[in-house]
Enzyme design. Structure first.
Site, PDB file in Angstrom:
ATOM      1  CE  LYS A  83       5.644   0.437  -4.518  1.00  0.00           C
ATOM      2  NZ  LYS A  83       6.587   1.175  -3.668  1.00  0.00           N
ATOM      3  CB  ALA A 103       9.555   3.477   6.229  1.00  0.00           C
ATOM      4  N   GLY A 145       0.831  -1.199   0.000  1.00  0.00           N
ATOM      5  CA  GLY A 145       0.000   0.000   0.000  1.00  0.00           C
ATOM      6  C   GLY A 145       0.864   1.246   0.000  1.00  0.00           C
ATOM      7  CG  ASP A 185       2.517   1.272  -3.117  1.00  0.00           C
ATOM      8  OD1 ASP A 185       3.154   2.224  -2.645  1.00  0.00           O
ATOM      9  OD2 ASP A 185       2.918   0.095  -3.073  1.00  0.00           O
ATOM     10  CB  THR A 187       6.043   5.106  -5.026  1.00  0.00           C
ATOM     11  OG1 THR A 187       5.103   4.668  -5.997  1.00  0.00           O
ATOM     12  CG2 THR A 187       5.938   4.238  -3.804  1.00  0.00           C
TER      13      THR A 187
END
Length: 341
Positions: free
Chosen positions: A191, A140, A136, A244, A248
């Site tokens: 992705k 972090a 997902g 996601d 990203t």
């Protein structure tokens, strides 16, 4: 410290540490295993992960450890956050003790040579294990800093999904369930490639229209490939697909985006990866994805274009020019025949 059975996190990187903290905040004892005893000692004494998540306090219930045999024998729920290249070498020697345990992969990558996803490698190593994946829009550092976040746990094992939801779900971290393990995991791996392209575009100051076009066509491209492999296209409308992909491809906190941005600033690929100081799975995924798409005759112009930039001496401007010169096609592939998307 509670006397309950610990939960294991295998891996000392940023995402593994963020997940370990989430588990600790929910009252679970956590054994976070890492291969490097120097890193483990630094985390024990400084109560943070200075290499990968500097400035984020390590929860008191998280214990950095280096005895893998003890960790595997003493836990039933294990979150696997190892680099894709290390999965077999670390876990294969311990396969017998892992039988029947719940193994949840956090790693987003594809193995070179076999084109196996991480949970498929785990299944090959330990056929008797109960397997799941988490994927997902999960940067972090934002998780570690308690930004509102959602993720997907995917498995055909409903009890495993429930166990993961119980372990991780909290006020700032929401866990949804899916039965499409393959689609969720494939989205998380694919992705990463497009995040490199997005970082390149950002470094070259390309316009918002251009970047939006790249992200949208990336979604169409990765969905086209996934459906050719048997995945459900509807999975790619969820957190593990478009969710996601958006984060990203738009966040400087994304490792793969950072590699692309460094390339756009004129660094070589080796220099970009060295600057990052951590694994960027998108570079490895690109190589195997390019070969697989060619083998299956799946149209993936962005993948081919990025491969040309990284390994064939092309520029992003040249690749986009080729994309714009290509024959116009339908916007969304799956409307007419399947009813999806």
């Amino acid at each position: 410290m509670s006397e309950q059975q610990p939960i294991a996190v295998l891996g000392g990187g940023s995402f593994g540490t963020a997940v370990a903290n989430l588990l600790g905040e929910n009252g679970h004892r956590v054994w976070q295993w890492m291969r490097d005893p120097v890193q483990a000692e630094a985390m024990r004494t400084r109560r943070e992960n200075p290499r990968y998540l500097k400035g984020v306090p390590l929860h008191p219930l998280v214990e950095p450890v280096t005895d893998l045999a003890q960790v595997l024998a003493g836990t039933e729920l294990l979150f696997v956050a190892l680099p894709s290249s290390a999965l077999r070498t670390v876990l294969a020697p311990h396969a017998p003790v892992l039988a029947g345990k719940m193994l949840v992969s956090l790693t987003k990558g594809i193995e070179a040579g076999t084109f196996k996803l991480m949970s498929e490698i785990l299944e090959e190593i330990v056929p008797q294990a109960r397997l799941g994946v988490i994927s997902g829009p999960n940067l972090a550092r934002e998780i570690a800093e308690h930004e509102l976040t959602a993720t997907v746990v995917a498995s055909a094992d409903e009890a495993l999904c429930s166990a993961v939801q119980h372990a991780l779900h909290g006020r700032r971290f929401r866990v949804y369930a899916s039965s499409d393990r393959f689609g969720v995991e494939l989205g998380g791996a694919l992705k990463n490639v497009y995040a490199i392209i997005a970082g390149l575009a950002a470094a070259l100051n390309m316009g918002e229209n251009t970047r939006s076009m790249l992200i949208t066509r990336a979604l169409a491209e990765m969905t086209r490939f996934a459906v050719s492999q048997g995945a459900n296209p509807m999975t790619f409308l969820g957190l593990a697909g478009v969710g996601d992909l958006i984060v990203t491809c738009s966040s400087p906190k994304s490792r793969n985006y950072q590699v692309g941005f460094a390339l756009g600033q004129g660094l070589s690929l080796d220099e970009a990866v060295t600057r990052l100081g951590e694994v960027a799975e998108g570079v490895n995924t690109l190589k195997v994805l390019k070969a697989r798409a060619a083998q299956l005759s799946v149209y993936m112009p962005l993948v081919a274009g990025l491969h040309a930039i990284l390994f064939e001496g092309r520029t992003l401007e040249q690749v986009i020019e080729l994309l714009m010169a290509g024959e116009p096609k339908t916007d969304v592939d799956f409307i007419p025949t399947t009813g999806f998307i």
